[in-house]
Every structure is written in C-alpha cells, then in structure tokens.
Scaffold this motif. Structure first.
Motif, PDB file in Angstrom:
ATOM      1  N   ALA A  77       3.727   7.069  -7.316  1.00 25.21           N
ATOM      2  CA  ALA A  77       4.515   5.997  -7.003  1.00 25.21           C
ATOM      3  C   ALA A  77       4.615   5.716  -5.540  1.00 25.21           C
ATOM      4  O   ALA A  77       4.601   4.701  -5.011  1.00 25.21           O
ATOM      5  CB  ALA A  77       5.850   6.292  -7.509  1.00 25.21           C
ATOM      6  N   ASP A  78       4.791   6.914  -4.717  1.00 29.08           N
ATOM      7  CA  ASP A  78       4.673   6.616  -3.287  1.00 29.08           C
ATOM      8  C   ASP A  78       3.408   6.158  -2.752  1.00 29.08           C
ATOM      9  O   ASP A  78       3.316   5.056  -1.882  1.00 29.08           O
ATOM     10  CB  ASP A  78       4.720   7.915  -2.470  1.00 29.08           C
ATOM     11  N   ILE A  80       1.616   4.067  -4.609  1.00 26.82           N
ATOM     12  CA  ILE A  80       1.605   2.354  -4.946  1.00 26.82           C
ATOM     13  C   ILE A  80       2.385   1.612  -3.791  1.00 26.82           C
ATOM     14  O   ILE A  80       1.898   0.534  -3.259  1.00 26.82           O
ATOM     15  CB  ILE A  80       2.360   2.231  -6.261  1.00 26.82           C
ATOM     16  N   ASP A  81       3.276   1.997  -3.068  1.00 24.94           N
ATOM     17  CA  ASP A  81       4.170   1.524  -2.060  1.00 24.94           C
ATOM     18  C   ASP A  81       3.154   1.495  -0.886  1.00 24.94           C
ATOM     19  O   ASP A  81       3.216   0.296  -0.264  1.00 24.94           O
ATOM     20  CB  ASP A  81       5.444   2.429  -1.936  1.00 24.94           C
ATOM     21  N   ARG A  82       2.326   2.485  -0.460  1.00 25.66           N
ATOM     22  CA  ARG A  82       1.458   2.490   0.678  1.00 25.66           C
ATOM     23  C   ARG A  82       0.493   1.368   0.609  1.00 25.66           C
ATOM     24  O   ARG A  82       0.237   0.557   1.364  1.00 25.66           O
ATOM     25  CB  ARG A  82       0.958   4.000   0.718  1.00 25.66           C
ATOM     26  N   ILE A  83       0.010   1.279  -0.703  1.00 24.14           N
ATOM     27  CA  ILE A  83      -1.109   0.375  -0.943  1.00 24.14           C
ATOM     28  C   ILE A  83      -0.832  -0.955  -1.004  1.00 24.14           C
ATOM     29  O   ILE A  83      -1.261  -1.804  -0.593  1.00 24.14           O
ATOM     30  CB  ILE A  83      -2.004   0.675  -2.461  1.00 24.14           C
ATOM     31  N   ASP A  84       0.563  -1.211  -1.519  1.00 22.35           N
ATOM     32  CA  ASP A  84       1.132  -2.524  -1.570  1.00 22.35           C
ATOM     33  C   ASP A  84       1.250  -2.888  -0.054  1.00 22.35           C
ATOM     34  O   ASP A  84       1.006  -4.167   0.324  1.00 22.35           O
ATOM     35  CB  ASP A  84       2.485  -2.463  -2.374  1.00 22.35           C
ATOM     36  N   PHE A  85       1.934  -2.142   0.717  1.00 20.98           N
ATOM     37  CA  PHE A  85       1.699  -2.279   1.953  1.00 20.98           C
ATOM     38  C   PHE A  85       0.660  -2.696   2.615  1.00 20.98           C
ATOM     39  O   PHE A  85       0.525  -3.628   3.540  1.00 20.98           O
ATOM     40  CB  PHE A  85       2.610  -1.305   2.587  1.00 20.98           C
ATOM     41  N   LEU A  86      -0.134  -1.841   2.630  1.00 21.19           N
ATOM     42  CA  LEU A  86      -1.666  -2.330   3.176  1.00 21.19           C
ATOM     43  C   LEU A  86      -2.205  -3.465   2.723  1.00 21.19           C
ATOM     44  O   LEU A  86      -3.055  -4.303   3.454  1.00 21.19           O
ATOM     45  CB  LEU A  86      -2.646  -1.030   2.934  1.00 21.19           C
ATOM     46  N   LEU A 167      -6.994   3.905  -9.821  1.00 23.10           N
ATOM     47  CA  LEU A 167      -5.912   4.572 -10.426  1.00 23.10           C
ATOM     48  C   LEU A 167      -4.577   3.717 -10.639  1.00 23.10           C
ATOM     49  O   LEU A 167      -3.934   3.578 -11.673  1.00 23.10           O
ATOM     50  CB  LEU A 167      -5.432   5.800  -9.714  1.00 23.10           C
ATOM     51  N   ILE A 168      -4.397   2.839  -9.585  1.00 27.77           N
ATOM     52  CA  ILE A 168      -3.184   1.990  -9.878  1.00 27.77           C
ATOM     53  C   ILE A 168      -3.628   0.793 -10.653  1.00 27.77           C
ATOM     54  O   ILE A 168      -2.784   0.201 -11.436  1.00 27.77           O
ATOM     55  CB  ILE A 168      -2.920   1.451  -8.345  1.00 27.77           C
TER      56      ILE A 168
END
Length: 181
Positions: A77-78, A80-86, A167-168
C-alpha cells in the motif's frame, strides 16, 4: 556458477539485479544468471530461496505465512502511494527514465496535485525535501533506481521498477459496499 555469493548478497536483502543497471558488476551478474538460470535457480531453491525473473530483472521470493503476508500488503500500500506520486510527477517515470531530486522539488511550485500526494508520503517527515530524500533512498535501496551521475545527482530508473508496476497492475480492487435502492 561462479557468482552465487555476490548474487545472494544482493537478492537476499530484497534487492534486484537489473539488465539495464548502471553498475557493470550488476550487468555482469545479470548476464551470468541469464546464461545459467536453471542452475542458479536449483542452487538457491536448495537453500530456501526462489530465484525469479521478470522483464529485465531477477529477484528472490519465498513462501510466506499469513502474518508476513499481511505485513507485505501494508508495505505494498505504501508503494502504491509512492508510485502514484512518481507517475504524477512524470507519467513517463519507468525503466530507463532519468531524474534529479531537484526536478521533483521544482515541480512542487506549479503542481498542486503533486503537493497533495506528497502530503501522504512519509507523514512523519515535515518538509518535501526530507520526503524526497527518503523516497529516493527507498527506491535506491530496493534497486529501483541507481545514481547515474554524482555531479548533478541524476538517478536512472532500472528495469526492476517493472516489478512494482506489474505488482500494482495485478491488484484488483473489489468494492464490498452494495448500493441500496
């Protein structure tokens, strides 16, 4: 199979060996695994690790208990947030992409959505600069990025980044709420 020790040292810590690594040593290890994959796979399976390959990278996986799996889901979950940000920073962020921390920090001044997403990253840290240092450090530790140029602090995204993207992409969100008429 001359490189079992070097490969084990990288992969056993959760790292990746990527085809497009900046490090000549890692590229050499990638080629060694590629040439003798079956032998390396059997060797590492004998000591409890599953050598797996993806789209230009290798990593270890293991069978996990339910408790370990729950922890992994939280870490996912962490990520996912990081990739969404990037991806909000730059939709082209992926294998082969180069960036500098300064590029991300500059974009904060003109992108409200990026600022909002950064608020949810590393909530224990106060400044965006601290958050970007932590994010880049996490990406580097996992082998998703490597320092390409020390002089201007340019990082290159490795092929291992495909792992987290895939994975996401595999996740399916099921809406458990039912609409009432």
């Amino acid at each position: 199979m001359r490189y079992t020790k070097e490969i084990f040292e990288i992969l056993s810590r959760g790292g990746f060996i990527s085809q497009n690594s900046i490090s000549p040593q890692r590229m050499h290890l990638y080629d060694a695994i590629e040439d003798d994959f079956q032998q390396y796979q059997e060797y590492f399976e004998g000591i409890g690790f599953l050598l797996e390959g993806g789209n230009g990278y290798y990593y270890f996986s293991r069978s996990e208990s339910k408790v370990e799996l729950a922890d992994k889901v939280q870490r996912m979950a962490d990520w996912i947030d990081r990739i969404d940000f990037l991806k909000t920073f730059n939709t082209a962020f992926g294998s082969g992409f180069s960036f500098r921390k300064s590029n991300i920090l500059e974009k904060f001044s003109s992108d409200i959505e990026l600022k909002e997403k950064a608020r949810h990253l590393y909530t224990d840290l106060k400044t965006n600069e601290e958050k970007m240092d932590k994010l880049i450090g996490d990406l580097d530790r996992q082998g998703f990025v490597e320092l390409e140029n020390e002089l201007d602090s340019t990082y290159k995204v490795t092929a291992a980044f495909h792992y987290i993207e895939e994975l996401i992409d595999c996740l399916t969100i099921i809406d458990t709420e039912t609409e009432q008429a």
